[in-house]
Design a protein around this motif. Structure first.
Motif: not given
Lengths: 283, 283
Positions: A36, A40, A43-44, A79, A208, B29-30, B32-36
């Motif tokens: 994972h 990540f 992906e980014v 998170l 954020l 980025v963030m 995607a990080l949370v999803r992964h």
């Protein structure tokens, strides 16, 4: 077999290294983590400066941790990761009371108090009567349930955040139910407060466009012989942060009534029943 | 819109909170990080004790970080994450020299040395002549290329790991190519060594059944006007850890010849040409 690193098969190269004798659960968890994390970054298309920012973030967070401050739990909380782990490990039928985050402010060994007693010792805030019953899934009262409660004070701080300022055990106490399963205590109507946000997690939230506030809530940790532990809060329904809890702790079923009462000494009342799951789930 | 947390839509609930004015790259980025991260926890059904282990790991790693020790970079390196980020950001045609991990032991400001000079000051190890050329993609020599080199000593430590034990700048130096693009210096045939493994990363490697060793290598950081920087090593091909570098730094193209030479003072020779990419890639 030789398996040099390649961008295309990066996670496979790492996971192929896990030894034959490694614990199977360790293998499962760590190989999934690597897959994972690599997915990540791909992906980014993570840049080198972004990687450096992540290293600095983790380092700063670690250096800030102390007996009174746990920045990595704050990170996990903000998170939504803490709530997710709690959800995965505490799936319950709709009739049972839901869990939410434990939070960092529980202290073991709070005073055992008489049913109906007041937990507020600093004289601040609007008094609120908390009452209700502890029940099993069939609606029968649970006797001998220990109800460990804690909240912030009217200034938005837990006693442990203000040693020497607040009386010890302010807004904390443990109550044990009798044969009727009922509980009753006086505290204050809790107030919303920001999680500690002077560190890297606070900076992350600001980046954020998120605020650090938690909606007002009373903590409950309920244990009873033969039943599963419940770690939860009740939330004050008119709180402005109810829709945007910084740690995602709110669940619709945990929004409790906080109603005006006729008593001028205790002008609020919050009634909430807790429904416990048996230790061995019914077949 | 109200979006309370739910296990099913956990990542969506977190990412819906990102503010409208957040930087678009931060959002990308963030989120995607949370999803992964959430997908990871769901895939392995992460338990509460495992979560606690992770919090402890990160905390211990952070507390160990200092000016001389960067445990989070070791973590990134040993999970292949550093190599992946390097790969993503340094894709090159097959003809160009590949990058590998920078590592934590480079020190800026090493002495500029005469071409052909020796970088080894402690008298230890088997001497090795390093020589070759710096070329462009068309095979033309690159003039004015700065070649910054560093390696461990014969005991497996970089000078900065043993201040007061090794002479300052031992096994380090900077060489600048002339019109022929050639370089030439004497060092030692490097030896394999373990990365620092007395902390949580070392414990993680042990739990995974992995050793902490890196195969022997010489570091090269090459810069030249008009060309992209190359951060790489050359590896000693007969090293027992070549197939299992703890940080996944080995690439087949970077395994260099280390051959016996007739010179009794300098019994080894390693010849390697570096091919640089132009700063503006050809269309």
């Amino acid at each position: 077999m030789t398996q040099f690193f390649s961008e295309a098969a990066s996670a496979e190269a790492v996971n192929a290294r896990i030894g034959e004798n490694a614990d199977e659960r360790v293998r499962e968890v760590m190989s999934a983590l690597v897959r994972h994390l690599h997915a990540f970054a791909k992906e980014v298309q993570l840049t080198q400066p972004e990687w450096e920012t992540a290293i600095d973030f983790l380092t700063t967070a670690g250096q800030l941790c102390s007996a009174e401050r746990q920045e990595f739990i704050l990170l996990s909380d903000t998170l939504g990761f803490s709530m997710l782990v709690d959800a995965i490990n505490n799936r319950r039928p709709a009739a049972a009371t839901e869990n939410t985050v434990f939070g960092p402010f529980h202290v073991a060994g709070a005073p055992e108090r008489e049913m109906g007693a007041c937990i507020t010792a600093d004289g601040k805030g609007e008094r609120c009567l908390f009452e209700g019953r502890v029940l099993d899934l069939e609606g029968r009262p649970v006797e001998g349930a220990r109800i460990d409660v804690w909240s912030d004070n009217a200034d938005g701080y837990y006693d442990v955040q203000q040693p020497g300022v607040q009386p010890r055990w302010n807004n904390r106490g443990i109550f044990t139910t009798g044969a009727d399963g009922a509980y009753r205590f006086v505290g204050i109507k809790p107030v919303s407060y920001p999680i500690p946000h002077d560190g890297p997690v606070g900076k992350m939230l600001a980046t954020l466009g998120r605020h650090p506030y938690r909606p007002a809530h009373m903590h409950f940790l309920i244990t009873a012989p033969g039943f599963q532990k419940v770690v939860t809060h009740t939330f004050v329904g008119d709180d402005p942060y109810l829709q945007s809890d910084a740690v995602f702790g709110v669940k619709a079923s945990l929004v409790a009534p906080y109603e005006r009462a006729a008593d001028s000494d205790t002008p609020w009342r919050s009634t909430f029943d807790f429904v416990l799951m048996p230790l061995a789930p019914p077949a």
